[in-house]
Structures are given as C-alpha cells and as structure tokens.
Design an enzyme around this catalytic site. Sequence first.
Site, mmCIF file in Angstrom:
data_model
loop_
_atom_site.group_PDB
_atom_site.id
_atom_site.type_symbol
_atom_site.label_atom_id
_atom_site.label_comp_id
_atom_site.label_asym_id
_atom_site.label_seq_id
_atom_site.Cartn_x
_atom_site.Cartn_y
_atom_site.Cartn_z
ATOM 1 N N ASP A 54 0.834 -1.212 0.000
ATOM 2 C CA ASP A 54 0.000 0.000 0.000
ATOM 3 C C ASP A 54 0.864 1.255 0.000
ATOM 4 O OD1 ASP A 54 -2.793 -0.560 -0.029
ATOM 5 O OD2 ASP A 54 -2.640 -1.394 1.972
ATOM 6 N N GLU A 79 -4.394 7.194 3.196
ATOM 7 C CA GLU A 79 -4.595 6.541 4.489
ATOM 8 C C GLU A 79 -3.283 6.130 5.129
ATOM 9 O OE1 GLU A 79 -7.139 2.710 6.191
ATOM 10 O OE2 GLU A 79 -6.931 3.028 4.047
ATOM 11 N N ASP A 153 -6.219 6.176 -2.643
ATOM 12 C CA ASP A 153 -6.335 4.883 -1.955
ATOM 13 C C ASP A 153 -5.489 3.906 -2.756
ATOM 14 O OD1 ASP A 153 -6.929 2.557 -0.647
ATOM 15 O OD2 ASP A 153 -9.060 2.980 -0.449
ATOM 16 N N ILE A 155 -4.378 0.710 -2.574
ATOM 17 C CA ILE A 155 -4.950 -0.604 -2.915
ATOM 18 C C ILE A 155 -6.252 -0.734 -2.134
ATOM 19 C CG2 ILE A 155 -4.665 -3.112 -2.893
ATOM 20 C CD1 ILE A 155 -1.672 -2.724 -3.058
ATOM 21 N N ASP A 156 -7.363 -0.465 -2.798
ATOM 22 C CA ASP A 156 -8.669 -0.577 -2.151
ATOM 23 C C ASP A 156 -9.131 -2.029 -2.225
ATOM 24 O OD1 ASP A 156 -11.000 0.702 -0.902
ATOM 25 O OD2 ASP A 156 -12.052 0.081 -2.717
ATOM 26 N N THR A 158 -8.264 -4.380 0.264
ATOM 27 C CA THR A 158 -7.024 -5.075 0.590
ATOM 28 C C THR A 158 -7.269 -6.546 0.932
ATOM 29 O OG1 THR A 158 -6.195 -2.992 1.498
ATOM 30 C CG2 THR A 158 -4.933 -4.957 1.993
ATOM 31 N N ASP A 314 -11.757 6.842 -0.527
ATOM 32 C CA ASP A 314 -12.558 5.795 -1.166
ATOM 33 C C ASP A 314 -13.470 6.342 -2.257
ATOM 34 O OD1 ASP A 314 -11.782 3.514 0.444
ATOM 35 O OD2 ASP A 314 -12.963 4.373 2.080
#
Length: 397
Positions: A54, A79, A153, A155-156, A158, A314
């Site tokens: 990430d 994040e 984001d 890697i949404d 995860t 997101d």
Amino acid sequence: MSDILQELLRVSEKAANIARACRQQEALFQLLIQEKKDAEKNKKFAADFKTLADVLVQEVIKQNMESKFPGLGNKIYGEESNEFTNDLGEKITVELQSTEEETAELLSRVLNGNVPASEALAKVVHEDVDLTDPTLESLEIRIPPDILGIWVDPIDSTYQYIKGSADVKANQGVFPSGLQCVTILIGVYDTQTGMPLMGVINQPFVSQNLSTLRWKGQCYWGLSYMGTNIHSLQLSISQRNDDETQTESSDTEFSRPFSAVISTSEKETIKAAVARVCGGSVFPAAGAGYKSLCVVQGLADIYIFSEDTTYKWDSCAAHAILRAMGGGIVDMKECLERSPQTGLDLPQLLYHMENKGASGVDLWANKGGLIAYRSRNRLDTFLSHLIQNLGPSETQT
C-alpha cells in the site's frame, strides 16, 4: 491541465504493476500468502508487507507527481503512513530512491534482509510505464494548480487482494468478491470548494491469461470542471453546463427496474428496503472503489451504503468520474432527511474539510453514508421509493 490527468493515468498503471507483481512474482507472493495462514509465525511480518505494498504505491504516486509537477506531491493525501519499524526496532521512512539499487537496499531494511523480495519490488517500482489516452491529448483546459488536492487509496479492497481469489463468477457483470474487486483510486479535488475535479480508477485484475496466469487491467478516468465534462467511457468530448447535463426523461427510463450494488455489511433494514425497490437486482460486492466503479460502468444504477466507514480516499476518484457523466455521490443521511424534490440541490460529498470533533481516520469519514449514481432523475425516483420502503426511524438515522 489535462497533462496532470495524463500523468495520473500513467502513475496509476505503475501502481497497478506493483499490485500485480506482488501476486505474480514468487519472492513477493510468498510474503502475501503468509497473511492467509492463522498459525504462520511471520504473520506480523506478512501484515507489514501488505501495508508496505500500500505504502509503496502511495509513495510512487506522490513522488512521480512531484517530479513532474513540483509542489503537487505535498498535496497528495491518503490513508497510509510511510514510516515503518522493523524487527530491530529501527524506524525507516519508505521513499522512492533515485536508483533501483538504492530502493532495493531501503526495502531490504524494511523486509528484514529479504534480498530477493526487495530486489523484485524495487525493479517494478522503477520500471517505466507508458499509458496514454489520445482523447486527453486533444483536450485544452486550464485548472489553477494551486487549488488542487489529491486523495489516494493505493490498494482498495485489501482483503480481496490478499485472499487473491481468481475464479469468482460475476453476477450480471458484478463480482461479489475476488481480485476483480481490487482498485487503485486517485481523486483530484478543488481545495477551495471541496468538489471533485478529476478521477482515475485503475482495476489491476480484470482478466487472467490461463496459460501464463498473468493479469490484465483496465483504467477509467473522468474530468469535470467549469462546464467541461469528459470521461473515458465516451467517444467524444462533451462540453455542457451542469444544468445542461444529459437527462433520461423517457417513460421507459422511469419505469424500468432499479439495480443497486451494496456492501455485505449493510444494515438489514437498508438491505430489505433496497430489495423492495430493486427486486432481484441487488448485488453485494466487496470494495467501496469497486462498487462505485460498477455504477460508473453502468452495471448498477446505485451504490448505497449507510455506514460511516468509507473515507474521502474511497469516494473522490469515482465521484469525479460520475460528475463528468452527469451523476455524483451524495450524503445518504442528508438525502433521506430532505425528501427528494425536483430541482433541489443534492448534498454532494465534499473533500476539503475535516469532520468536526473527530480524530484519526474518522476526520475524513463519509459520516452520513453515501449514494453513488449516474442519473439525477433515476436517483430522485430511487430515493422516493426508498423512503416509502423505510420506516420513519430509518430515515432519521
């Protein structure tokens, strides 16, 4: 300012390559799959690697954008923190180095001396990527760079990325789970108004070659600024003011059944009400980014989520694309409290202000839930039906 969007496309593909490499290169894949074993001794280490993937994606996006557009890298938010502590207690700041060898050396410190994994990761991080769209090359638009902020984001979804299911079957085009639900989200917003301006959604795992087991992805983008609305799902540039957006006003448009994509963790009362409105066309799916993408793709009319556990990173990318298509993402709670009236301004999500009284990630939560849509007319009709199917207590929560 289409050059910024073109560069975002390119860095999103570099990020997708990192995500794919972590699953396809054996040295990296072994670190990922450790996350799946409950009794694995190195579970903490594997979790750190998951976070490292990430962070690397986020840092690659930041540093590539900064090198092309000085000053912009400091306005990219996400994040992840880029500070790690290895097993020796050494704090390490993960940053892309000037050479592949230097990046590999840094990553080796994070990965406790795992040289093959560090070198494999550094190689893909430093690989050149060429992803362009001729439509953007012909677009002339000027957006002042000093008003831009960017939510990422890296890697949404995860959990789906770690789990890695490749054989999930789609339901009318919508994947309930699996690698197809993984997305990389980059959303650009106006720091003065909070409105989304540009968005890129990269879906790294769309189709797999069963011989080589290698994945191909797909990238979606949109731009909405000062009456110019353009997106990757249209063939030509469409310039129109917000009050001139395409509408769907035919009798068939109002009468055809609704479809919605929802979270598996949605409240039962909301699930039941949505099912009454949409009949059998309610599709549970993983990943906030993927569910929004389903609306962008036209696989569902609506993505609805009543909880406060999605965040600005997101929703910003999809919101920009949907705005370019004549749609948007609105605050669900506010929509239910102000019964839909034709012509009433919708409470669009905004991206520039923290939530008062919150702390940590909750500063940037979408506190009232959200509804993503492509058509304002369809949304108004959906909301009126939804309110009819909800009890008074639900519409006030």
